[in-house]
Design a protein around this motif. Structure first.
Motif, PDB file in Angstrom:
ATOM      1  N   SER A 199      -0.949 -23.384 -22.592  1.00 15.67           N
ATOM      2  CA  SER A 199      -0.229 -24.574 -22.183  1.00 15.67           C
ATOM      3  C   SER A 199      -1.136 -25.530 -21.446  1.00 15.67           C
ATOM      4  O   SER A 199      -2.108 -25.141 -20.819  1.00 15.67           O
ATOM      5  CB  SER A 199       0.954 -24.197 -21.291  1.00 15.67           C
ATOM      6  N   SER A 200      -0.792 -26.813 -21.504  1.00 17.32           N
ATOM      7  CA  SER A 200      -1.556 -27.836 -20.819  1.00 17.32           C
ATOM      8  C   SER A 200      -1.245 -27.811 -19.338  1.00 17.32           C
ATOM      9  O   SER A 200      -0.200 -27.367 -18.912  1.00 17.32           O
ATOM     10  CB  SER A 200      -1.212 -29.224 -21.379  1.00 17.32           C
ATOM     11  N   PRO A 213      -1.966 -38.514 -25.366  1.00 14.74           N
ATOM     12  CA  PRO A 213      -2.336 -37.261 -26.017  1.00 14.74           C
ATOM     13  C   PRO A 213      -3.765 -37.304 -26.518  1.00 14.74           C
ATOM     14  O   PRO A 213      -4.255 -38.331 -26.966  1.00 14.74           O
ATOM     15  CB  PRO A 213      -1.346 -37.160 -27.191  1.00 14.74           C
ATOM     16  N   ASP A 218      -5.166 -36.325 -29.116  1.00 16.84           N
ATOM     17  CA  ASP A 218      -5.346 -36.672 -30.525  1.00 16.84           C
ATOM     18  C   ASP A 218      -5.542 -38.160 -30.749  1.00 16.84           C
ATOM     19  O   ASP A 218      -6.134 -38.564 -31.736  1.00 16.84           O
ATOM     20  CB  ASP A 218      -4.123 -36.210 -31.334  1.00 16.84           C
ATOM     21  N   TYR A 222       6.033 -35.313 -23.432  1.00 20.25           N
ATOM     22  CA  TYR A 222       5.332 -35.861 -24.598  1.00 20.25           C
ATOM     23  C   TYR A 222       3.837 -36.026 -24.329  1.00 20.25           C
ATOM     24  O   TYR A 222       2.998 -35.593 -25.116  1.00 20.25           O
ATOM     25  CB  TYR A 222       5.937 -37.203 -24.987  1.00 20.25           C
ATOM     26  N   LYS A 231       1.784 -34.688 -22.146  1.00 16.99           N
ATOM     27  CA  LYS A 231       0.986 -33.483 -21.880  1.00 16.99           C
ATOM     28  C   LYS A 231       1.314 -32.309 -22.791  1.00 16.99           C
ATOM     29  O   LYS A 231       0.831 -31.199 -22.565  1.00 16.99           O
ATOM     30  CB  LYS A 231       1.150 -33.065 -20.421  1.00 16.99           C
ATOM     31  N   HIS A 232       2.117 -32.546 -23.823  1.00 14.46           N
ATOM     32  CA  HIS A 232       2.370 -31.501 -24.829  1.00 14.46           C
ATOM     33  C   HIS A 232       3.032 -30.256 -24.245  1.00 14.46           C
ATOM     34  O   HIS A 232       2.663 -29.134 -24.573  1.00 14.46           O
ATOM     35  CB  HIS A 232       1.065 -31.081 -25.522  1.00 14.46           C
ATOM     36  N   TYR A 233       4.033 -30.418 -23.392  1.00 18.51           N
ATOM     37  CA  TYR A 233       4.738 -29.268 -22.862  1.00 18.51           C
ATOM     38  C   TYR A 233       5.746 -28.735 -23.867  1.00 18.51           C
ATOM     39  O   TYR A 233       6.597 -29.464 -24.343  1.00 18.51           O
ATOM     40  CB  TYR A 233       5.494 -29.633 -21.579  1.00 18.51           C
ATOM     41  N   PRO A 240       6.048 -28.059 -26.995  1.00 14.74           N
ATOM     42  CA  PRO A 240       6.429 -28.729 -28.244  1.00 14.74           C
ATOM     43  C   PRO A 240       6.821 -27.705 -29.291  1.00 14.74           C
ATOM     44  O   PRO A 240       6.348 -26.572 -29.282  1.00 14.74           O
ATOM     45  CB  PRO A 240       5.141 -29.470 -28.637  1.00 14.74           C
ATOM     46  N   ASP A 289       5.122 -30.662 -34.909  1.00 12.77           N
ATOM     47  CA  ASP A 289       4.024 -31.630 -34.999  1.00 12.77           C
ATOM     48  C   ASP A 289       4.398 -32.706 -36.000  1.00 12.77           C
ATOM     49  O   ASP A 289       4.919 -32.404 -37.081  1.00 12.77           O
ATOM     50  CB  ASP A 289       2.720 -30.971 -35.451  1.00 12.77           C
ATOM     51  N   LYS A 323       2.681 -34.245 -30.961  1.00  7.82           N
ATOM     52  CA  LYS A 323       3.471 -33.053 -30.641  1.00  7.82           C
ATOM     53  C   LYS A 323       4.772 -33.486 -29.973  1.00  7.82           C
ATOM     54  O   LYS A 323       4.757 -34.319 -29.069  1.00  7.82           O
ATOM     55  CB  LYS A 323       2.671 -32.119 -29.746  1.00  7.82           C
TER      56      LYS A 323
END
Length: 414
Positions: A170-171, A181, A183, A213, A215-217, A219, A222, A231
């Motif tokens: 996890s981030s 993000p 990406d 969104y 920090k990509h918690y 997800p 994709d 994500k």
């Protein structure tokens, strides 16, 4: 300023290029923004509350006495991280989605109200969460721990590090408004920066959800757009967008896939949409094509995003239809073309009325000659209709304006 696109496409109009701010804008701008913020904030709250009530894509179940409550880990993590740790976090390693988590010291009605506040309150829940934990968790003998949302670790009251809260993949939990993000943060494609756009989530609820969104918690899907990955969370997408609700509901093949690919939009527009879905943000970056975002908002069933785009056009291109200022005439014409192309009738009508009111200035503008002929005719027809009942002798007293009106009147009366 860019012209109208081909084949019915929205014209390419970079944001932030039109003229300067005036006193009228300073007076009306904050009022319009507060109104829009209230509307978007309320819509976000209602969407999340519906997500809870309709149990859309739930992934955790609580048991209070004999009553079961289904909820979403991601929302709880974003809004009440300490509660998440004391309930889900301690059991998540051995927990399946079907196993209910027993919650003690709560009545069913109390817990229902708690969840409704978590999902819909537009205010910070920090104090409310602390009160709940103090009354409901600590009183049953569980040592109180704080979840440090900045580093993804739990600490006790002395600040000593405890177990990792999230799994190692996890981030970290720290989030800034302007982070993007990984990406899509490469070079000139970076969408959000403090120089470009001051992100303004509609509420504390929006700011909390935006963390998920950015920090990509947690997800669970994709989305690939323009060669880049976004994500996201099925539940939040479904609650906010009728398009995603249909796509992820089970009727489409995409509902069972771990990733989906979207066509017809680029990564800049996608990130604008995602920031609005999660945070109800009220601004676009400089690169954003407002016309394309209007089209996208209509396609994905995001009425609130349409309202934000229309607000930005009124503010940045039309100066909220105050008195004409240098360089503003051409931008109003650009807005007129966008409104006509995308089909925003109310904005198109407002632009037309303002152009007719100040037609003497537009008549000699080179940019007016570049407006599609059908729109020109509509302007002139509205102008002629506005002349009905006005005496020519009265209009002669209005110098340049009257000369222009009389010229157009004579041409179109033959």
């Amino acid at each position: 300023m860019a012209g109208c696109g081909e084949g019915g496409a929205a014209p390419v109009v970079p944001l932030g290029s039109p003229g300067v701010c005036t006193k009228g804008l300073q007076r009306k701008g904050p009022c319009e923004r507060r109104r829009l913020k209230a509307v978007v904030s309320e819509q976000l709250s209602q969407d999340l509350l519906r997500l809870l009530r309709e149990e859309i894509h739930t992934d955790v179940t609580f048991c209070v006495g004999s009553t079961l409550f289904k909820a979403h880990k991601a929302v709880l993590l974003a809004r009440v991280p300490d509660f998440y740790f004391h309930t889900i976090g301690q059991t998540s390693d051995n927990l399946t989605n079907l196993e209910p988590i027993a919650v003690e010291n709560f009545e069913a009605s109390e817990f229902r109200k708690f969840l409704q506040i978590v999902y819909s309150s537009n205010r910070s829940l920090k104090n409310y969460e602390e009160e709940i934990l103090r009354k409901k968790i600590v009183e049953r003998g569980v040592p109180q721990k704080r979840y440090d949302f900045s580093f993804g670790k739990c600490t006790d009251n002395d600040g000593r590090s405890s177990v990792e809260f999230l799994d190692k993949k996890s981030s970290p939990c720290s989030l800034l408004k302007h982070e993007v993000p990984e990406d899509i943060s490469d070079g000139e494609d970076n969408l959000i920066s403090t120089d470009n756009c001051d992100l303004d989530p509609a509420s504390e609820l929006g700011e909390d959800l935006l963390k998920l969104y950015v920090k990509h918690y947690c997800p669970d899907i994709d989305i690939y757009v323009d060669g880049k990955s976004f994500k996201a969370h099925r539940a939040i997408l479904s609650a906010r967008s009728s398009y995603f609700a249909a796509m992820l509901s089970g009727c489409w093949a995409e509902s069972s896939q771990e990733y989906i690919t979207l066509q017809g939009i680029n990564h800049v527009e996608m990130n604008v949409m995602m920031h609005f879905i999660y945070g109800g943000t009220l601004d676009f970056p400089d690169k954003a094509n407002v016309g394309q975002i209007l089209n996208m908002a209509d396609m994905y069933g995001l009425e609130g995003l349409k309202e934000v785009a229309i607000y930005i056009l009124r503010r940045d291109y039309c100066n909220f239809f105050q008195k004409p200022v240098p360089r503003r005439l051409a931008s109003v014409l650009e807005c007129l073309i966008i409104a006509h192309t995308v089909g925003v009738d109310s904005l198109f009508a407002d632009c037309m009325k303002w152009i007719v009111k100040h037609f003497a200035r537009f008549w000699s503008e080179r940019s007016f000659a570049n407006v599609p002929s059908e729109i020109q005719k509509s302007c002139l027809n509205m102008l002629i209709q506005s002349l009905t009942g006005i005496s020519i002798s009265h209009m002669r007293k209005e110098n340049q304006r009257s000369k222009c009106f009389i010229q157009v009147h004579n041409v179109y009366s033959k």
